[in-house]
Write a protein that holds these residues in place. Structure first.
Motif, PDB file in Angstrom:
ATOM      1  N   ASN A   7     124.618  33.196  34.707  1.00  0.00           N
ATOM      2  CA  ASN A   7     123.932  34.414  35.134  1.00  0.00           C
ATOM      3  C   ASN A   7     123.812  34.379  36.653  1.00  0.00           C
ATOM      4  O   ASN A   7     123.171  33.492  37.217  1.00  0.00           O
ATOM      5  CB  ASN A   7     122.546  34.506  34.495  1.00  0.00           C
ATOM      6  N   SER A   8     124.444  35.312  37.316  1.00  0.00           N
ATOM      7  CA  SER A   8     124.444  35.312  38.776  1.00  0.00           C
ATOM      8  C   SER A   8     124.448  36.734  39.305  1.00  0.00           C
ATOM      9  O   SER A   8     125.070  37.633  38.718  1.00  0.00           O
ATOM     10  CB  SER A   8     125.677  34.566  39.298  1.00  0.00           C
ATOM     11  N   ASN A   9     123.736  36.935  40.408  1.00  0.00           N
ATOM     12  CA  ASN A   9     123.737  38.238  41.075  1.00  0.00           C
ATOM     13  C   ASN A   9     124.929  38.379  42.015  1.00  0.00           C
ATOM     14  O   ASN A   9     125.203  39.459  42.526  1.00  0.00           O
ATOM     15  CB  ASN A   9     122.435  38.428  41.866  1.00  0.00           C
ATOM     16  N   LYS A  10     125.622  37.265  42.234  1.00  0.00           N
ATOM     17  CA  LYS A  10     126.781  37.277  43.109  1.00  0.00           C
ATOM     18  C   LYS A  10     128.047  37.528  42.296  1.00  0.00           C
ATOM     19  O   LYS A  10     128.130  37.173  41.124  1.00  0.00           O
ATOM     20  CB  LYS A  10     126.908  35.940  43.845  1.00  0.00           C
ATOM     21  N   GLU A  11     129.003  38.141  42.944  1.00  0.00           N
ATOM     22  CA  GLU A  11     130.293  38.350  42.290  1.00  0.00           C
ATOM     23  C   GLU A  11     131.078  37.044  42.344  1.00  0.00           C
ATOM     24  O   GLU A  11     131.333  36.507  43.424  1.00  0.00           O
ATOM     25  CB  GLU A  11     131.073  39.464  42.989  1.00  0.00           C
TER      26      GLU A  11
END
Length: 213
Positions: A7-11
């Motif tokens: 789970n990451s907010n970064k691409e």
């Protein structure tokens, strides 16, 4: 192999997957890993062989002389275009260190396993429903020694004593049988050419899911 969800907010950028079936002996490859905990490193070598069996007939490894040591397991084996063509898994060694015989799971097998784990939570392989006479295997023969009642082989009318000559138009060997089995999914058809009392028969067998009991 394991599948991890991130789970990451970064691409995040994923590696391109190459086709390990296209590998040829002598192709240059790079092994990435963390040998002995020293940090990320890269070693270079060539594809020494494909379809290597090790410890069990289900294995179908890429063999490379790229240096693979403890800590490299799980690292990428990539081609010169940066595409993943294998996952470094183990070494064949008398010393415990790299001796030029590293083994990697081919990318096509990795994709199959990963897709099964994501979809089913387990690896699904086809079940054939018959056993092989191990004594005959040592003589180079593939002879049916047992058949599970109402299993795929029974439904296809395979009989005890049948000698398997060909499997999907490949030579009827123990290795080919189990590699076909390991690559198959439930519901796929496997064509067997068998010798039954000197009569050649063509038998189509449809794999099923291995019963849990």
């Amino acid at each position: 192999l394991a599948v991890l969800k991130i789970n990451s907010n970064k691409e995040l950028t994923s590696i391109e997957i190459g086709d390990s079936n296209e590998l040829k002996i002598g192709d240059v490859v790079l092994a990435i890993g963390n040998p002995y905990g020293l940090g990320q490193s890269v070693s270079m070598g060539i594809v020494s062989a494909t379809g290597r069996e090790f410890d069990n007939p289900f294995s179908d490894y890429i063999q490379t002389d790229a240096s693979i040591n403890r800590g490299n397991s799980g690292g990428a084996l990539i081609d010169t275009e940066g595409r993943l063509i294998g996952i470094n898994t183990l070494i064949k060694s008398t010393s415990g260190g790299s001796e030029g015989v590293g083994l990697s799971i081919p990318s096509i097998r990795v994709l199959s396993i990963v897709n099964d784990l994501i979809q089913y939570g387990e690896v699904k392989r086809g079940w054939l429903g018959f056993g092989i006479d191990r004594r005959e295997v040592t003589r180079g023969n593939l002879v049916v020694s047992s058949i599970v009642k109402d299993g795929p082989a029974d439904k296809a009318s395979l009989k005890i004593g049948d000698k398997i000559v060909q499997i999907n138009e490949e030579k009827g060997t123990y290795k080919n049988l189990y590699q076909q089995f390991a690559r198959s999914k439930p519901g796929l058809k496997i064509n067997l050419t068998v010798d039954r009392n000197s009569t050649i028969l063509e038998i189509e067998l449809k794999t099923e899911v291995l019963p849990k009991n």
